[in-house]
Structures are given as C-alpha cells and as structure tokens.
Design an enzyme around this catalytic site. Structure first.
Site, PDB file in Angstrom:
ATOM      1  N   SER A 196       0.812  -1.220   0.000  1.00 49.90           N
ATOM      2  CA  SER A 196       0.000   0.000   0.000  1.00 49.90           C
ATOM      3  C   SER A 196       0.843   1.267   0.000  1.00 49.90           C
ATOM      4  CB  SER A 196      -0.920   0.001   1.221  1.00 49.90           C
ATOM      5  OG  SER A 196      -0.166   0.038   2.398  1.00 49.90           O
ATOM      6  N   HIS A 248       1.694   4.028   7.040  1.00 50.18           N
ATOM      7  CA  HIS A 248       1.103   4.921   6.030  1.00 50.18           C
ATOM      8  C   HIS A 248       1.562   6.351   6.241  1.00 50.18           C
ATOM      9  CE1 HIS A 248      -2.487   2.203   4.665  1.00 50.18           C
ATOM     10  NE2 HIS A 248      -1.334   1.825   4.154  1.00 50.18           N
ATOM     11  N   ASP A 304      -7.508   6.317   5.112  1.00 51.86           N
ATOM     12  CA  ASP A 304      -7.549   5.117   5.946  1.00 51.86           C
ATOM     13  C   ASP A 304      -8.782   4.992   6.835  1.00 51.86           C
ATOM     14  OD1 ASP A 304      -5.235   4.288   4.885  1.00 51.86           O
ATOM     15  OD2 ASP A 304      -3.960   4.910   6.550  1.00 51.86           O
TER      16      ASP A 304
END
Lengths: 195, 179
Positions: free
Chosen positions: B56, B96, B122
């Site tokens: 990701s 992230h 998210d």
C-alpha cells in the site's frame, strides 16, 4: 612414577569422539586430564574459576529475565527506566565476563590443589592449559606448578599430534595419554627435588 | 537403529559443564533480547524495527522492506511523514503517510493517514467510529529502510512451522555442542 600409576588403578570409561572434530577431540583430552589429576593423582579440583564464571553468567541472565518480566507487566513507555538499567547492567556484565575470561581464567581448564602430605604447609597448585590450532592436529598441553610454600612457579609443556592418543575409530587410548601426562607431571615434580 | 552418538559428548559432561551449556544458550537468547530492548530505550518506540507487509506504500516501500523507527515524544508529527500506527482490534501495525493533521495550542494532535498506493484514505481501516488517529496510536516514524531483508520474516510468518523448526534446530545445536 610407575608406583604412582600402579597404586591407583582407575576404571576408565571408553571415550569415543568424532576424530575430525577438533573441538570434540580437545574436550575429550581436557576431560581425560581432569580424570588423571583427580582420580589417578588424587588431587582436589579447585572449582572457583569456573564457579565465578557461572555466577557472572547467571547474574547477566537474571538481568535479561527481569527486563523481560517487567516489560511484560508494565508495557513499554512505563518500563523505560527499568529497561535502560537492565540493558546497561547486562552489557556491563558481558564486558566483565570477557575481562574475566581473558585476564583471570585465561586458558586454564583445570586447577587442582595438591595437599601437603604432612598437612602443615599450604597446598601446591597445578594449573592445566591446553590449546589446539584450528584444523591442526597438534595438541599443546602446558602444566603449571606453583609451590604452596615458596610460591615458586614452574611450567612444562608438551606438543604432540592427537593421532598418538586416538585410534582409527576415534577411541581415546587412556593408557598412552596417561603415560605422557604422567611423564610431564613427574618431570615438574623432579625439578622440585633437584633443588 | 537410531544412533545417539551425537549425544555422547553431552553425556560425558559434569554438572558444571552442563549448567554452563544451558547458561550459554540463555546468554545467546538474552543478548538478542537485550539488544532489542536497548533499541526500544534508545528510539523510544515499542517496536523499533518493523517489516512492511503490504504494497500500500509503493513506490516508497515494497513488501519485505525493513523499516527503522523512532518515536521521540518531543518531535512533532507533520504532514507528509510516514508513521507506523496501531489500531484497536488489529494485531499488525500499519505503515502509512500522514495526509491531514490538526494541532491544538497545547500540542495535542489528531491526524488522518493514507497509503500512497491506495485510492482512499484510511478511515475505512480505523476502528468503528474512529475518524482520527492520536499521538498514543503511533508506534514510530520511519527513519530509514533496508530493502528485501524483511522477506525472511514474511516467509517465517507465512509458514510458522518453518520458524519453529529453524529455532528448535538452532537451540538444540547450541545445547549439545561444546564451546
């Protein structure tokens, strides 16, 4: 010399090693010297060197266990100061251990005390060192004798191929090895009498 | 006939040698543990090294990269930084980038994250009803990375049996071999 060996007939257990494994060969010989000194010559083994090392190791492991348990009971940010202390203490113990093995213990794998026959004088000390180079068949044995009374030190050494003490199957020939160790041992004792 | 000749050396040891053998094994484990705990203290993060498990964050990080984290409380979190955070109800932390951040005058922050390679932010990943992350959710911030090394860890996690076999093998090797 012959009487020394004649009086103490000790049943030896057969000791078979992987003859291509240098460390195993060295360990077998070291252990046999321990047997000869404690069983045949009947000296008292002095365990203080190894006991101290065991203590150092145990304390180091304790610090690690404390850190593990404390961190489990009080998860990280809270346990930070205790962890920092344990980590420092652990690595402190490790450096102490390294110092101990290089400065104090050196190569001694066996220290024995030979009690004075009359029991008056302090006992004499025997130190045994051995080393074998990697991939080499030469076994070096250094015997150190310290007179308990005069504090005088003498040493004598032998270097011989391990092939002379093991048979083809890797079985240790106690007789032959004991002969050589006894020779070395009595040569040191003889020097004492000469003086 | 099973041969137990390899145990002969252990059988010949006296009790001090045996105890030292066990301690030696204990010290190998302890050293690894103490290095990890030491890193925790120095970086301030409860897990100073993590492995990237998903794609990701591509192209910044790939699956199998090893990340080095720090988590200094006095260091403020800023937009654009890559954070590793935990979410209630999920075992595995997520890596992230911070997308949006609100900071109050007293220093408390709430922020939103998004994976570089993801289409959306998210919020779908957060716990039910959670809209923002807070300081306490952060495990650390990425400070450095080593590519590919983490693949070993990923393999170990995918095949847990492999992990136990390797660990048991190493343990037995250390226990029965002298010096």
């Amino acid at each position: 010399m012959s009487s020394e060996r004649g009086e103490n007939v000790v049943e030896e257990e057969p000791c078979k090693v992987d003859k291509w494994n240098g460390t195993a060969v060295k360990n077998a010989l070291d252990d046999d010297i321990r047997r000869i000194f404690t069983k045949v010559f009947e000296y008292d083994e002095n365990h203080s060197l190894i006991d101290n090392r065991l203590r150092l190791c145990s304390v180091a492991c304790m610090f690690a266990i404390v850190a593990l348990i404390y961190d489990y009971l009080k998860p990280f940010p809270e346990s930070r100061s205790v962890l920092a202390f344990c980590v420092l203490a652990y690595f402190g113990m490790m450096s102490l251990l390294t110092l101990y093995t290089t400065m104090v213990e050196k190569n001694h794998f066996l220290v024995t005390n030979q009690k004075d026959a009359a029991g008056i004088d302090p006992s004499d000390t025997w130190c045994c060192d051995s080393y074998m180079k990697r991939f080499d068949d030469e076994y070096n044995l250094v015997l150190q004798f310290e007179d308990g009374k005069t504090k005088e030190k003498r040493e004598s050494s032998i270097t011989k191929s391990v092939g002379s003490w093991f048979d083809e199957n890797g079985l240790l020939l106690h007789e032959l090895f004991q002969n050589d160790v006894c020779k070395l041992h009595s040569s040191l004792l003889a020097e004492k009498k000469d003086k | 006939m099973v041969s137990f000749e390899f145990l002969d050396e252990v059988k010949r040891m006296n009790k001090r040698q045996l105890f030292y053998q066990v301690l030696n094994f204990g010290m190998i484990v302890s050293s690894a543990l103490m290095i990890w705990k030491g890193l925790m203290v120095v970086t301030g993060s409860e897990s100073p090294i993590v492995v990237v498990l998903s794609g990701s964050m591509e192209p910044a990080f790939h699956r199998g990269d090893l990340l080095f984290l720090t988590n200094y409380q006095e260091d403020p979190i800023r937009v654009g930084e890559i954070v590793v955070f935990k979410i209630e109800g999920r075992d595995i932390p997520i890596v992230h980038r911070v997308l949006r951040l609100h900071e109050k005058e007293d220093g408390t922050v709430k922020f939103l994250t998004k994976g570089d390679n993801n289409m959306v932010d998210d919020r779908g990943l957060y716990a039910k009803g959670q809209l923002w992350l807070e300081r306490k959710d952060v495990v650390g911030r990425a400070r450095g990375f080593v590519p590919y090394i983490g693949n070993v860890t990923i393999m170990m996690n995918d095949y847990p049996k492999l992990k136990y076999i390797i660990l048991a093998g190493l343990g037995i090797f250390v226990l029965i071999h002298r010096e």
